[in-house]
Design a protein around this motif. Structure first.
Motif: not given
Length: 326
Positions: A279, A299, A301, A309, A318
């Motif tokens: 991430p 989301d 990240y 993800l 990701y």
């Protein structure tokens, strides 16, 4: 050197046979106990095998416990000794349980460094196995000799943030979730297993550069299906991606249908975007070749909070949120 190694191996083999077939009683006059080392900080051990392995009393005259009856007992070593009798000479540990109700001498070959974790888990940190639902099997199962498959370009500085071992609480949460949901169809195909599985978190070697001196040890989520020809653990994803998936309950925000075409090719919603294993887009980047998008889990990240993800061709990845189809 080769001859010495062969002689040592032969000696160990003979010693193992002698001890494995040892009686449950002995004569004190035939055994000499010599202390090799005492421990102020007591190392912890577990029974290495789920079979008969005797623990002897302090005078080495009688077998008082069978370790196969204590698979969940952490044993603390107070000293290491050499016990010499007419039949064999070998290294033993004097070990005891936390409550000291189980205590005595155990042949070193019957023990392995590690400790039990409440809930049905085993930890062997010196071998890189942080937490496992299955007891240690053999050297072939040793994480220290594995290399994680982390494709793409890697940045050592950014990747080092993911080399920190997770806490026991974090690992138990992930393992508990997976072991209760091994056939969860919401899980990415590569993370999932078609059979009830064993799972563990283990540190494996990753080289961000061609220089092996730059090795990092990344915690990986690994699975070994039960009753399968594959009798070893295989990497599924890094721990931190799995932790994100579990935190979301593995419930997709959106799913995309997969449909079979001619031959064995399976297609779905194609997505061409840079993919990441971690991430953090600065830690790792894969090619932007196409892939089949199957699910979006969450989301926000990445350092810029612009990554989602997803399950991409069955893998947990990701991707840039802006590249997802509307």
């Amino acid at each position: 050197m080769k001859l010495s190694g062969l002689l040592a191996s032969a000696f160990i083999g003979l010693t193992t046979v002698a001890i494995a077939g040892q009686p449950t009683t002995a004569h004190a006059s035939t055994a000499k106990i010599t202390t090799i080392k005492t421990y102020q900080v007591k190392p912890t051990y577990l029974a290495r095998y789920p079979k008969t392995a005797y623990m002897w009393n302090t005078h080495y005259t009688k077998a008082i416990h069978n370790l196969k009856n204590y698979p969940h007992t952490t044993l603390y070593a107070t000293k290491k000794v050499t016990i010499k009798s007419k039949k064999h000479t070998a290294a033993y540990y004097y070990v005891q349980s936390a409550n000291k109700k189980v205590a005595g001498y155990v042949w070193s070959g019957y023990l392995i460094a590690g400790h039990y974790v409440s809930g049905g888990y085993y930890s062997y940190p010196s071998r890189g196995i942080l937490l496992s639902s299955l007891r240690y099997q053999s050297k072939a199962d040793d994480s220290l000799i594995e290399q994680a498959d982390v494709p793409g370009t890697k940045d050592k500085t950014a990747l080092s943030a993911f080399a920190t071992p997770p806490t026991t609480k974090q690992m138990i949460k992930v393992l508990n979730f997976y072991l209760k949901n091994p056939k969860n169809t919401d899980l990415p195909a590569f993370v999932c297993s078609s059979k009830t599985a064993n799972a563990r978190i283990a540190l494996v070697n990753v080289w961000p550069t061609n220089n092996k001196a730059d090795v990092l040890r990344i915690p990986m989520f690994q699975v070994m299906p039960k009753q399968s020809e594959m009798s070893y653990f295989g990497n599924r994803t890094n721990f931190w991606a799995m932790q994100d998936l579990v935190a979301l309950g593995a419930k997709p925000e959106e799913t995309y249908p997969m449909k079979a075409t001619s031959g064995s090719t399976t297609t779905g919603i194609g997505i061409r975007t840079v993919r990441y294993n971690f991430p953090d887009e600065t830690a790792n980047a894969l090619s932007n070749s196409g892939g089949n998008l199957q699910a979006v889990y969450g989301d926000g990240y990445g350092k810029k909070h612009d990554l989602s993800l997803v399950a991409l061709d069955g893998w947990l990845r990701y991707v840039n949120t802006s590249d997802l189809p509307d």
